[in-house]
Design a protein around this motif. Structure first.
Motif, short mmCIF file in Angstrom:
data_model
loop_
_atom_site.label_atom_id
_atom_site.label_comp_id
_atom_site.label_asym_id
_atom_site.label_seq_id
_atom_site.Cartn_x
_atom_site.Cartn_y
_atom_site.Cartn_z
N ARG A 49 34.21 -36.65 14.92
CA ARG A 49 35.65 -36.73 15.18
C ARG A 49 36.46 -36.42 13.93
O ARG A 49 37.53 -35.83 13.99
N ILE A 50 35.96 -36.84 12.77
CA ILE A 50 36.68 -36.56 11.52
C ILE A 50 36.72 -35.06 11.26
O ILE A 50 37.76 -34.50 10.90
N ILE A 51 35.58 -34.38 11.45
CA ILE A 51 35.56 -32.93 11.26
C ILE A 51 36.45 -32.24 12.28
O ILE A 51 37.26 -31.36 11.95
N ALA A 52 36.34 -32.64 13.56
CA ALA A 52 37.06 -31.98 14.64
C ALA A 52 38.57 -32.18 14.55
O ALA A 52 39.35 -31.31 14.98
N ASN A 53 39.02 -33.30 13.96
CA ASN A 53 40.45 -33.60 13.93
C ASN A 53 41.11 -33.37 12.57
O ASN A 53 42.33 -33.16 12.53
N TYR A 54 40.33 -33.41 11.48
CA TYR A 54 40.96 -33.36 10.16
C TYR A 54 40.49 -32.23 9.26
O TYR A 54 41.18 -31.87 8.29
N ALA A 55 39.32 -31.65 9.54
CA ALA A 55 38.80 -30.61 8.64
C ALA A 55 39.50 -29.27 8.90
O ALA A 55 39.96 -29.00 10.01
N PRO A 56 39.57 -28.40 7.87
CA PRO A 56 40.12 -27.06 8.09
C PRO A 56 39.24 -26.28 9.05
O PRO A 56 38.05 -26.57 9.20
N LYS A 57 39.82 -25.27 9.68
CA LYS A 57 39.13 -24.58 10.77
C LYS A 57 37.83 -23.93 10.33
O LYS A 57 36.84 -23.93 11.09
N HIS A 58 37.77 -23.38 9.13
CA HIS A 58 36.54 -22.69 8.73
C HIS A 58 35.38 -23.67 8.57
O HIS A 58 34.22 -23.31 8.78
N ILE A 59 35.68 -24.92 8.24
CA ILE A 59 34.63 -25.94 8.17
C ILE A 59 34.22 -26.35 9.59
O ILE A 59 33.03 -26.54 9.88
#
Length: 387
Positions: free
Chosen positions: A95-105
């Motif tokens: 959820r942290i990656i899906a909601n807060y990380a930049p798109k390329h990550i």
């Protein structure tokens, strides 16, 4: 209010139940020495389970928290270790990656999560600080286009298998909770070392990890200082996923208890005809049904994250219930329950984890008590904690 599963939810639950009962059940003992259940995860990925929490644009199904809870519950009815491994694809780290990380990550990691090719882990607890986030010592220093990470995290799941770690860290030494952010760590980078391993009574391995002068791209710092609110908001998802495993363990133990008392005879008649046993089964069923209702309600509140009050209440109830119910199910089995020949001992050992991970019961009691003290309204429960 009426909570009924949609046709799609029922189909997914039925598929997972069939897979767990037909395939996972016979493999449970293979994972008790800390061996990671790659085979089981591959089969879950093949039917879409590992992509349930991955947004559709990255190859997942983008399903709600409740759907994930329903599926983890079914897996845990058979195998605690597999349910904990699957939770990594649906929990806070995802959820942290899906909601807060930049798109390329997101593009780099999330498609692989859905297919089972990327395993995620989250690093919060430190040797001297678990709940006491304000005293975390792990620190990330920003140096131009790079960041440098130092510190130690402990009791970490999947340390030997994960391809990506979400690490809660202080940023530039800023004090208190306001100084906490999170950084994405690739274990292949120099400075990552597993310094200790612990085998748990549930069967999985936990580890201590040291980060020593790890140089990472600046973009890996997903959340900088003052990000604790965002991190804990995402972590409320874990407070539904964790109890979904506890619920499944309790239900699995209960199903075994019912089966046993129907087959076992005492004084010439089935054990289940004894009033004392029937009452125990009734109490166990009551506790499970109450807990299911509370957990489903908390999960259904997610938009995109569950309500913190409902999630905390549900987690406390379900975790504590699972310890009682699995213990009673073991007691119903008599001396056989104490052996590894019967599945109930497996459920009992796994259930003990729930109150410890994802926010200890004592921590959540304080959270709920504080919220009630500060915000409980004049018209009482009529408008408090309602979806």
């Amino acid at each position: 209010m009426k909570l009924a599963l949609t046709d799609e939810q029922r189909a997914m639950v039925d598929s997972v139940r069939q897979l767990a009962q037909e395939k996972f059940k016979g493999r449970v003992h293979r994972w008790q020495d800390g061996t990671f259940p790659h085979e089981n995860l591959k089969e879950l990925a093949d039917i879409g389970v590992l992509g349930m929490a991955v947004p559709e644009e990255f190859g997942g199904l983008g399903l709600p928290v409740l759907d994930c809870v329903l599926v983890l519950e079914e897996v845990a009815k058979v195998c605690y270790v597999t349910s904990m491994a699957a939770m990594a694809a649906m929990g806070a780290q995802n959820r942290i990656i899906a909601n807060y990380a930049p798109k390329h990550i997101q593009e780099k990691f999330l498609p692989g999560v859905a297919t089972g090719e990327v395993i995620l882990a989250i690093c919060m607890t430190e040797p001297h600080a678990g709940t006491d986030v304000a005293n975390y010592k792990t620190n990330t220093v920003i140096k131009g286009d790079t960041v440098v990470l130092n510190g130690t995290k402990t009791l970490i799941s999947r340390a030997d298998e994960a391809h990506c770690f979400i690490v809660f860290t202080r940023v530039d030494g800023r004090p208190g909770r306001e100084g906490i952010g999170c950084v994405l760590v690739d274990p292949a980078v120099a400075g990552f070392e597993v310094t200790a391993r612990y085998h748990t009574m549930g069967g999985e391995n936990l580890a201590e990890i040291q980060f020593k002068d790890m140089e990472l791209p600046r973009e890996n710092l997903i959340i900088e200082g003052d990000g604790m609110k965002k991190l804990l908001t995402a972590f409320n998802t874990q407070r539904c996923m964790n109890p979904s495993v506890s619920l499944g363990l309790a239900e699995g133990a209960y199903e075994e208890a019912v089966k046993y008392v129907r087959e076992r005879e005492i004084f010439g008649r089935p054990t289940g005809t004894m009033q004392g046993i029937r009452w125990k089964l009734a109490d166990m069923a009551r506790e499970i049904e109450v807990s299911r209702s509370m957990l489903y309600r908390a999960a259904a509140s997610a938009d995109p994250f569950p309500d913190p009050y409902l999630a905390a209440i549900a987690k406390m109830q379900v975790n504590e219930m699972a310890i009682r119910v699995t213990s009673d199910a073991l007691q119903v089995h008599g001396g056989y329950g104490f052996t590894d020949e019967y599945p109930v001992s497996h459920f009992y050992r796994g259930a003990r984890y729930g109150t410890l991970g994802g926010g200890a019961t004592e921590t959540l009691k304080d959270l709920v008590g504080r919220r009630v003290y500060e915000h409980f309204p004049a018209d009482g429960f009529l408008s408090f904690g309602l979806m």
